[in-house]
Design an enzyme around this catalytic site. Structure first.
Site, PDB file in Angstrom:
ATOM      1  CD  GLU A  16      -3.018  -1.079   2.218  1.00  0.00           C
ATOM      2  OE1 GLU A  16      -2.656  -0.575   3.296  1.00  0.00           O
ATOM      3  OE2 GLU A  16      -4.123  -1.622   2.057  1.00  0.00           O
ATOM      4  CD  GLU A  25       4.977 -21.073  11.726  1.00  0.00           C
ATOM      5  OE1 GLU A  25       5.127 -21.330  12.927  1.00  0.00           O
ATOM      6  OE2 GLU A  25       4.038 -20.372  11.289  1.00  0.00           O
TER       7      GLU A  25
END
EC number: 4.2.1.126
Length: 271
Positions: free
Chosen positions: A81, A112
């Site tokens: 953004e 992960e």
């Protein structure tokens, strides 16, 4: 100090399946209200990290976010953004998630848990000493994230972190750690809830404060935003009208010719 994963502790609320919709929403809302107060306690640490990011960017450095699961997705959201909001290059703020782009929509098994992959992922972007890498992990124990910061430290790359447990291994690894201790989740262990909200709010603060410090906002306006749709063009036209004495049509013409609110206003005032 003993490390305790409060993010994994049992919810304060019992028998959730017996609650009405109203009770569920009210109780979730009550838990969510505690998040800003937890962030307030971490403001000095957030300030230290933002100050370092601004200094690095003024030297030509970039900001990287690394994370897994919810934390990785939130990092990618904030990074993605920045270009449309502040008109910066797409590669100034970069979000990396364990498991690659596939993991944005679907969980990637064991991604992960790989302590060496984050450094490999960072090297693909030619990460260097001018950059800063912020690891995001609610637990503060995610191997992908902690391993990535360890490698950065070894290569003289500045590190920061955002976690939701006090004195976590991630905080011990980062040079600029931020801890927002939000406590047990409404649904036990569901760190997409309060912890995820805390991470999103902190990232909002980091990227917004950084961009303002770098001059990407004038007054309170996004003068460098990308004009990617009609709503934003209309917003840009009205921003121009608030800065200089022109009609809507004149402002629209200036915006079209010069590509941004800043450039349009600068051109007009220079005449």
């Amino acid at each position: 100090m003993t490390f305790t994963k409060t993010t994994e502790q049992s919810s304060k609320h019992e028998h959730l399946e017996k609650m009405s919709v109203q009770e569920l929403l009210s109780n979730i809302n009550q838990e969510d209200k505690t998040v800003p107060f937890a962030i307030e306690k971490a403001l000095p640490e957030i300030e230290s990290l933002v100050t370092e990011i601004v200094a690095k960017m003024k030297l030509g450095g970039r900001l990287f976010y690394i994370g897994a699961g919810t934390s990785g997705r939130i990092g990618i959201l904030d990074a993605s953004e920045c270009p449309p909001t502040f008109g910066v290059p797409f590669d100034l703020v970069i979000g990396i998630i364990a498991g690659g782009d596939t993991a944005i929509r679907s969980a990637v098994e064991n991604a992960e848990d790989n302590a060496t992959q984050a450094w490999i992922d960072l090297k693909a972007f030619n990460v260097n000493e001018n950059d800063i890498v912020v690891g995001i992990a609610a637990s503060g124990t995610t191997p992908y994230v902690t391993g990535g910061l360890l490698a950065c430290n070894e290569n003289n790359i500045t590190t920061g972190s955002i976690s939701c447990n006090a004195e976590s291994p991630l905080s011990q690894t980062a040079k600029f750690p931020i801890e927002v201790v939000v406590g047990p989740e409404f649904v036990t262990g569901s760190s997409r809830m309060k912890a995820g909200t805390a991470q999103k709010l902190v990232l909002n603060m980091i990227s917004t404060a950084t961009m303002i410090q770098l001059g990407k906002v004038k007054g309170n306006k996004m003068v460098d935003m990308q004009l990617s749709n009609s709503k934003l063009v209309d917003r840009g036209v009205k921003m121009i009208m608030s800065e200089i004495p022109v009609s809507y049509e004149q402002a629209a013409d200036l915006l079209k010719k010069h590509g941004s609110v800043r450039n349009a206003v600068d051109y007009f005032t220079a005449q």
